[in-house]
Design an enzyme around this catalytic site. Structure first.
Site, PDB file in Angstrom:
ATOM      1  N   PRO A   1       0.825  -1.213   0.000  1.00  0.00           N
ATOM      2  CA  PRO A   1       0.000   0.000   0.000  1.00  0.00           C
ATOM      3  C   PRO A   1       0.860   1.264   0.000  1.00  0.00           C
ATOM      4  O   PRO A   1       0.870   2.034   0.960  1.00  0.00           O
ATOM      5  CB  PRO A   1      -0.802  -0.139   1.295  1.00  0.00           C
ATOM      6  N   LYS A   2       1.558   1.498  -1.109  1.00  0.00           N
ATOM      7  CA  LYS A   2       2.561   2.560  -1.156  1.00  0.00           C
ATOM      8  C   LYS A   2       2.007   3.835  -1.762  1.00  0.00           C
ATOM      9  O   LYS A   2       1.257   3.815  -2.741  1.00  0.00           O
ATOM     10  CB  LYS A   2       3.769   2.098  -1.980  1.00  0.00           C
ATOM     11  N   LYS A   3       2.410   4.968  -1.141  1.00  0.00           N
ATOM     12  CA  LYS A   3       2.075   6.284  -1.655  1.00  0.00           C
ATOM     13  C   LYS A   3       3.335   7.155  -1.629  1.00  0.00           C
ATOM     14  O   LYS A   3       4.242   6.934  -0.830  1.00  0.00           O
ATOM     15  CB  LYS A   3       0.971   6.930  -0.806  1.00  0.00           C
TER      16      LYS A   3
END
Length: 251
Positions: free
Chosen positions: A120-122
């Site tokens: 879940p990368k931002k």
């Protein structure tokens, strides 16, 4: 380009110039600062998806400095991992970590992490710095400070055996790929392991952490009630490729 060529070359986006190469991905001198804290049990249960089960009331807040990684380059990452339990169809039970949120400053591992594993990368700006006798870790989302963490620098060396045992445990995340009509085309629980782990040093010391509200960087949704422990360690390791352990759409 022929149909067979598309099938042969389709590994990652864009088709003719992928954002990252094929794995495996090896990391050298990977520096971790992990602060474990107690949080709100009801919130943890609301955030962690079945069939995972929350263990206790703790969260591991991780800052990871990666100066040398094959394919992904030099970058810094941060995020929250929640201790969980997973019961497989055969009845076996594993304890590991659910990767709740991740923020980093490099496009290639953002694209690869999301597309391959479902991390879940931002995009944001995490930072790990050594300031005199203090490790200083921060996360900015744009210009806004979202996390401020500090730890005493190498106060006490720790036994590496429990650390290696914890690093051998699996981690879980949900991989979501939308269809062109914005319905989910892939929605899977993925498990992965770190492999070929060499610990080059590990320490503990006093630590503090603050989380600040932000509409799009929601680390403060898992509030800090009490700092339990802090660990600083340096490793070489390989990021193992994942496997699907539960298909939400099939179920």
């Amino acid at each position: 380009m022929k149909l067979a060529d598309v099938r042969k070359n389709a590994f990652a986006m864009p088709l003719n110039n992928p954002a990252y190469p094929r794995g495996p991905y090896k990391f050298y001198n990977r520096e971790f600062v992990v602060i474990s804290y107690r949080s709100d049990p009801e919130t943890l249960r609301a955030m962690v998806p079945e069939p995972l089960e929350v263990i206790g009331d703790t969260v591991n807040y991780e800052f990871i400095r990666m100066p040398d990684s094959t394919g992904f380059g030099d970058y810094t990452e941060t995020g929250q991992v929640i201790p969980v339990r997973f019961k497989a169809k055969d009845g076996s039970v594993q304890e590991g970590g659910y990767v709740h949120a991740m923020y980093l400053d490099d496009n290639s591992p953002i694209a690869g992490g999301r597309e391959i594993w479902g991390f879940p990368k931002k995009l944001a700006t995490p930072r790990v710095a050594h300031e005199s006798e203090t490790l200083v870790c921060t996360l900015h989302y744009g210009s806004v400070l979202c996390v401020n963490a500090t730890m005493g620098y190498k106060h006490h060396e720790i036994d590496q055996a429990p650390l290696l045992k914890s690093l051998a445990r699996p981690n879980f995340m949900i991989k979501i790929v939308p269809h062109v009509d914005c319905t989910p085309r892939i929605c899977e629980l993925v498990r992965y392991y770190t492999e070929d782990v060499t610990v080059k040093g590990a320490w503990t010391g006093p630590a503090a952490i603050q989380l600040f509200d932000h509409a799009l960087c929601d680390v403060a949704r898992l509030p800090v009630r009490e700092v339990v422990s802090a660990t600083h360690f340096v490793t070489d390791l390989t990021l193992g490729l994942g496997e699907v352990v539960f298909d939400y759409l099939a179920a």
